[in-house]
Design a protein around this motif. Structure first.
Motif, short mmCIF file in Angstrom:
data_model
loop_
_atom_site.label_atom_id
_atom_site.label_comp_id
_atom_site.label_asym_id
_atom_site.label_seq_id
_atom_site.Cartn_x
_atom_site.Cartn_y
_atom_site.Cartn_z
N LEU A 75 -5.60 -9.78 12.81
CA LEU A 75 -5.21 -8.74 11.84
C LEU A 75 -5.86 -7.39 12.15
O LEU A 75 -7.06 -7.31 12.38
CB LEU A 75 -5.61 -9.18 10.43
N LEU B 193 5.23 -13.59 6.26
CA LEU B 193 4.38 -13.30 7.42
C LEU B 193 3.78 -14.55 8.03
O LEU B 193 3.48 -14.60 9.22
CB LEU B 193 3.34 -12.22 7.10
N LEU C 49 2.36 -7.61 -1.37
CA LEU C 49 2.39 -9.05 -1.09
C LEU C 49 2.20 -9.87 -2.38
O LEU C 49 1.53 -10.89 -2.39
CB LEU C 49 1.33 -9.43 -0.04
N VAL D 190 3.33 -5.11 9.19
CA VAL D 190 3.60 -5.22 7.75
C VAL D 190 3.29 -3.85 7.14
O VAL D 190 2.22 -3.29 7.38
CB VAL D 190 2.70 -6.31 7.10
N VAL E 60 -1.09 -8.91 14.08
CA VAL E 60 -0.46 -8.40 12.85
C VAL E 60 -1.11 -7.06 12.48
O VAL E 60 -2.32 -6.98 12.30
CB VAL E 60 -0.66 -9.39 11.67
N TYR E 61 -0.30 -6.01 12.40
CA TYR E 61 -0.79 -4.72 11.91
C TYR E 61 -0.34 -4.60 10.46
O TYR E 61 0.82 -4.88 10.15
CB TYR E 61 -0.18 -3.57 12.72
N PHE E 62 -1.26 -4.18 9.60
CA PHE E 62 -0.92 -4.03 8.18
C PHE E 62 -1.21 -2.59 7.78
O PHE E 62 -2.37 -2.17 7.74
CB PHE E 62 -1.72 -5.02 7.35
N ASP F 199 -1.08 0.19 4.97
CA ASP F 199 -0.95 0.36 3.51
C ASP F 199 -2.22 1.09 3.07
O ASP F 199 -3.31 0.70 3.47
CB ASP F 199 -0.85 -1.03 2.84
N PRO G 199 -4.52 -1.83 1.19
CA PRO G 199 -4.08 -3.17 1.61
C PRO G 199 -4.64 -4.25 0.70
O PRO G 199 -5.80 -4.19 0.31
CB PRO G 199 -4.64 -3.29 3.04
N LEU H 144 -6.06 -3.74 10.25
CA LEU H 144 -5.70 -2.99 9.04
C LEU H 144 -5.64 -1.50 9.35
O LEU H 144 -6.54 -0.96 10.00
CB LEU H 144 -6.76 -3.20 7.97
#
Ligand code: APR
Length: 231
Positions: A208, A182, A173, A168, A191-193, A195, A198, A210
């Protein structure tokens, strides 16, 4: 068989290409209230303003280039099956070389008729009142505005449900139904986020990771890790 990576990208993906995100500190989008320029009501009450706004976005996109993040995602295709589901209306993923890109919120370089059967046309120049479809109806940007149906949502959800790895990138979001996508990934999926700010720090039922970096830095880093681990 190649592993499947699904990428969900938002405005932050293209920020390093010079395209502004929506929810900046002032709450305005390039100086406009979002509802004024991105809703059917806004278009009805001031179509010239809305068309002019998207003409500016289109001109800006003609000059923009994919950034290192877009390019890194294209390189992932050598070793993974990659599907990109983007909320962005720009074509920077395609220009970087990604081959499977679904535009949940439409495309800036397309317009469509305001009347059934809503034919869609490629369009790179300015759009003005009086530009008509083949049946003689006014054309409008091929963009999903607030309050409108998201026709590609079921396809995006089914793509996401097949992910082995979900990435992501650059989205607050805040906008539904895109933000709920998602959760179509299978429980336990990594899941890699990516940002710089974030908006989530945990994701029950998922693993997850981050990466609090800009897309042009964080995406190449993650991609090189994924390419190494695939060999
Ligand atoms: N790299 C990565 N992420 C970034 C960067 C960057 N250089 N700069 C900003 N961001 C992050 C912000 O921290 C924020 O989380 O990008 C996100 C942008 O959020 P939004 O502006 O809300 O954009 P997005 O989530 O894509 O908006 C969704 O809103 O107006 C609608 O239809 C429009 O598709 C859009 C939807």
């Amino acid at each position: 068989m190649k592993k499947k990576i699904v990428v969900l990208s938002g405005a932050g993906m293209s920020a390093d290409s010079g395209l502004r995100t929506f929810r900046d500190a002032d709450g305005l989008w390039e100086g406009h209230d979002v509802m004024e320029v991105a809703s059917p009501q806004g278009f009805r009450s001031n179509p010239e303003l809305v068309l002019g706004f998207y003409n500016q976005r289109r001109r800006q996109l003609l000059k923009a280039q994919p950034n290192a993040g877009h390019k890194a995602l294209a390189a992932l295709e050598d070793f993974y099956e990659v599907h990109i589901v983007t909320q962005n209306v720009d074509d920077l993923h395609e220009r970087a070389g990604s081959s499977e890109v679904l535009h949940l919120h439409g495309e800036l370089f397309k317009v469509r008729s305001t009347a059934p059967p809503y034919p869609v046309y490629e369009w790179k120049k300015d759009l003005v009142l009086g530009n008509l479809c083949a049946q003689g109806h006014q054309l409008r940007p091929h963009i999903v505005w607030f309050g409108e149906e998201v026709p590609l949502l079921p396809e995006a959800a089914s793509i996401t449900s097949l992910a082995d790895i979900l990435i992501v990138i650059g989205t607050s979001l805040q906008v539904y139904p895109a933000a709920s996508l998602l959760y179509y990934a299978r429980h336990g999926t990594t899941v890699y986020f990516i940002d710089p700010k974030p908006t989530i720090d945990q994701l029950p039922n998922y693993e997850l990771h981050l990466i609090a970096k800009k897309a042009s830095e964080g995406v190449p880093l993650l991609v090189s890790e994924l390419l190494t681990s695939s060999q």
